[in-house]
Design an enzyme around this catalytic site. Structure first.
Site, PDB file in Angstrom:
ATOM      1  CG  HIS A  77      -2.180   1.179   1.324  1.00 37.98           C
ATOM      2  ND1 HIS A  77      -1.518   2.741   1.667  1.00 37.98           N
ATOM      3  CD2 HIS A  77      -3.015   1.031   1.490  1.00 37.98           C
ATOM      4  CE1 HIS A  77      -2.817   2.976   1.437  1.00 37.98           C
ATOM      5  NE2 HIS A  77      -4.076   2.447   1.027  1.00 37.98           N
ATOM      6  CG  ASP A 119       0.681  -2.332   6.448  1.00 36.91           C
ATOM      7  OD1 ASP A 119      -0.048  -2.503   6.612  1.00 36.91           O
ATOM      8  OD2 ASP A 119       0.473  -1.677   5.051  1.00 36.91           O
ATOM      9  CD  GLN A 160      -7.043  -4.678   3.613  1.00 35.30           C
ATOM     10  OE1 GLN A 160      -7.974  -5.281   4.279  1.00 35.30           O
ATOM     11  NE2 GLN A 160      -7.165  -3.006   3.965  1.00 35.30           N
ATOM     12  CE  LYS A 193      -7.027  -0.442   6.376  1.00 36.06           C
ATOM     13  NZ  LYS A 193      -8.032   0.429   4.780  1.00 36.06           N
ATOM     14  CB  CYS A 221      -3.181   3.308  -1.621  1.00 39.50           C
ATOM     15  SG  CYS A 221      -4.810   4.012  -1.368  1.00 39.50           S
TER      16      CYS A 221
HETATM   17  N1  PMP Z   1      -2.124  -0.473   4.449  1.00 35.61           N
HETATM   18  C1  PMP Z   1      -2.233  -1.278   3.998  1.00 35.61           C
HETATM   19  C2  PMP Z   1      -2.556  -2.876   3.267  1.00 35.61           C
HETATM   20  C3  PMP Z   1      -4.491  -0.928   3.752  1.00 35.61           C
HETATM   21  O1  PMP Z   1      -5.109  -1.969   3.259  1.00 35.61           O
HETATM   22  C4  PMP Z   1      -4.199   0.647   4.485  1.00 35.61           C
HETATM   23  C5  PMP Z   1      -5.842   0.759   4.122  1.00 35.61           C
HETATM   24  N2  PMP Z   1      -6.555   1.094   2.973  1.00 35.61           N
HETATM   25  C6  PMP Z   1      -3.116   0.824   4.748  1.00 35.61           C
HETATM   26  C7  PMP Z   1      -2.043   0.905   4.553  1.00 35.61           C
HETATM   27  C8  PMP Z   1      -3.553   2.958   5.511  1.00 35.61           C
HETATM   28  O2  PMP Z   1      -4.443   2.581   6.435  1.00 35.61           O
HETATM   29  P1  PMP Z   1      -4.861   4.084   7.233  1.00 35.61           P
HETATM   30  O3  PMP Z   1      -5.440   4.583   6.040  1.00 35.61           O
HETATM   31  O4  PMP Z   1      -6.082   3.334   8.290  1.00 35.61           O
HETATM   32  O5  PMP Z   1      -3.355   4.227   7.299  1.00 35.61           O
END
Ligand code: PMP
Length: 403
Positions: free
Chosen positions: A120, A197, A200, A223, A361
Site C-alpha cells: 500500500h 503492515d 488487512q 479495519k 493505493c
Molecule cells: N496498509 C494497508 C495494507 C491498507 O489496506 C491500508 C488501508 N487501506 C493502509 C495501509 C492505510 O491504513 P490507514 O488509512 O487506516 O492509515
C-alpha cells in the site's frame, strides 16, 4: 455460531439503497462497526469524558484506566511481550511514518530498503521520504506470475544486506497472503530491521508478533470493526526505544525547560498530545468483540466464502482475476473485459452493491499488472453467501448491459 445474530450486531447493514438492501463488499476499505463498539464510545462521552493521564479528579482517572486497559488488551491480542511495546497512533499510515521518521538517524546514504511490490502507498511513501532525507536506496521485491512475493528474487536482494525490509502481511488490493514469519526470519538473518503492515490481516488472522519475530507490526482499528482515527504501532521494546519521536509536545516529556527537554519513557514518549481517547476505547470494544468469536470457525467460514466468490467470478466469464490464489484473505480483485473499473463500480452501486474500484493505493502493483485499476470485492465476518449471490447476479446484469 448464529450467523444472523452476528450480522444483526451491525446496524449499517440493515438499510436499503435505492430500493435494494445494502450488500457491503468493501470491508477492506473499512469494516462496519458492531453495536458494542458504538455503545462503548457513546458511553465514554456520556459518562467518563475527561482527558487522560493528567488530572487528579475521578473522571480523568476513569478515562485513563479505560484507555490504558486497551493497551493491556492489545498486548494480549497480538502477544506482545510487554505493554510498553504498544503505541497508539491515528492509523497504519501514521504508524509507518513514525517508524520511517524515527529511524532517520540510524540510516545512512547507500543503505537499502526493500519493499514488496504489492505494498500500500502507506508502506512506500514514508520510506521514500526517509530515503530522501538519508540517501538510502529503495528496491521493490518483485512478484511472481501468481502475484505472490518472488522468494528467489527476495533471497537475491537479501544478499545486498538491506537495512530495512517492509512487507505487507496481506495485500489490500488483491488479498494475497505473504508468508511473513518465514520472510521476516530470512530478512533478520540478513541483518535487516523488519516492518509488517498488518492492516488487512488483523481482522482475519490471529497475529502473534513474538512468533512472527518482526521488529514492527502496524494496523488500524477501523479495519477490525473498530472506529476510524486510531491505530497501533507495535515495536520490539529495544528498537522502539531508539525511535526519534515524530511528534513532540505535551505528554511525551519528563521535564521541559527552555534550555533542554527530557523525553518520557515508552509508551508516552511516542504519544504526544491528547490521544484519540474515545477511539481507543472503541478499539478496546472491537477487541472484546473479536475475542468473543470462535476465531478458528470464522477463519474457516471466511476462507470458504472467498473461495466461493473466486469460483463464481471465474464461472461468470469475461472476468480477469488478479492474483486469486487459494490461500488469499478477504478480497478478490477483478476487471470485467475491457470495461473501466469505475463504470462497473457505479453500475453495481445502482443495485446496492458496494465494491471498491481504482488503484487501491497500490499504483506500483497496478503498473506491474499492466492495468490502471480494478474492482475489488472484500469480505467481513458479516458477509454471507447471499451477499455473493447478489453481487454475482448484479455483475451478470452489468455484463449484459456493457458487453
Ligand atoms: N496498509 C494497508 C495494507 C491498507 O489496506 C491500508 C488501508 N487501506 C493502509 C495501509 C492505510 O491504513 P490507514 O488509512 O487506516 O492509515
Amino acid at each position: 455460531m448464529d450467523f444472523s445474530q452476528l450480522r444483526a450486531q451491525f446496524p449499517t447493514l440493515e438499510q436499503t439503497l435505492a430500493g435494494y438492501p445494502l450488500c457491503y463488499l468493501d470491508t477492506a476499505a473499512t469494516s462496519q462497526k458492531p453495536k458494542q463498539v458504538i455503545a462503548a464510545m457513546t458511553r465514554y462521552y456520556e459518562t467518563d469524558n475527561a482527558n487522560v493521564h493528567r488530572a487528579a479528579h475521578q473522571l480523568s482517572s476513569r478515562a485513563t484506566s479505560q484507555y490504558e486497559a486497551v493497551r493491556d488488551s492489545l498486548t494480549y491480542f497480538i502477544h506482545a511481550k510487554q505493554r510498553e511495546e504498544i503505541i497508539f497512533t491515528h492509523g497504519t499510515t501514521e504508524s509507518i511514518n513514525m517508524v520511517a521518521h524515527g529511524l532517520t538517524g540510524q540510516i545512512k546514504a547507500g543503505d537499502l530498503i526493500l519493499i514488496d511490490t504489492a505494498a500500500h502507498h502507506a508502506n512506500i511513501v514514508p520510506w521514500q521520504e526517509l530515503a530522501k532525507r538519508t540517501g538510502a536506496i529503495i528496491k521493490p521485491i518483485p512478484l511472481t506470475e501468481e502475484c505472490r512475493l518472488d522468494e528467489a528474487a527476495f533471497d537475491a536482494l537479501l544478499l545486498e544486506k538491506p537495512a530495512i525490509v517492509a512487507l505487507s502481511h496481506v495485500s489490500n488490493a488483491l488479498g494475497t497472503l505473504n508468508p511473513v514469519s518465514d520472510l521476516v526470519a530470512r530478512a533478520k538473518r540478513a541483518g535487516a530491521l523488519t516492518l509488517v503492515d498488518g492492516a488487512q490481516a488483523i481482522a482475519h488472522l490471529e497475529v502473534n508478533v513474538q512468533a512472527l519475530d518482526c521488529d514492527f507490526y502496524v494496523f488500524s482499528a477501523h479495519k477490525m470493526y473498530g472506529p476510524t482515527g486510531v491505530g497501533v504501532l507495535y515495536g520490539r521494546f529495544d528498537i522502539l526505544d531508539t525511535l526519534a519521536p515524530l511528534i513532540t509536545g505535551g505528554e511525551m516529556i519528563k521535564t521541559v525547560s527552555f534550555e533542554a527537554t527530557q523525553f518520557n519513557l515508552l509508551p508516552n514518549r511516542l504519544e504526544a498530545g491528547t490521544p484519540p481517547i474515545a477511539e481507543v476505547i472503541g478499539l478496546g470494544a472491537a477487541i472484546d468483540f473479536i475475542n468473543a468469536l470462535p476465531r478458528a470457525d470464522i477463519a474457516k467460514q471466511e476462507a470458504e466464502l472467498l473461495h466461493y466468490l473466486q469460483t463464481q467470478l471465474k464461472q461468470l466469464g469475461d472476468i480477469t482475476l488478479y492474483g486469486a490464489n487459494d490461500n488469499n484473505i478477504g478480497a478478490v480483485a477483478f476487471n470485467l473485459a475491457d470495461e473501466h473499473h469505475q463504470d462497473v463500480g457505479i453500475l453495481l452501486d445502482q443495485q446496492g452493491i458496494a465494491v471498491r474500484c481504482g488503484h487501491h493505493c497500490a499504483m506500483p502493483l497496478m503498473q506491474s499488472l499492466g492495468i490502471k485499476g480494478c474492482c475489488r470485492a472484500s469480505l467481513g465476518i458479516y458477509s454471507s453467501k447471499e451477499d455473493i449471490d447478489r453481487f454475482i447476479d448484479a455483475l451478470k446484469s452489468v455484463k449484459d448491459m456493457l458487453l
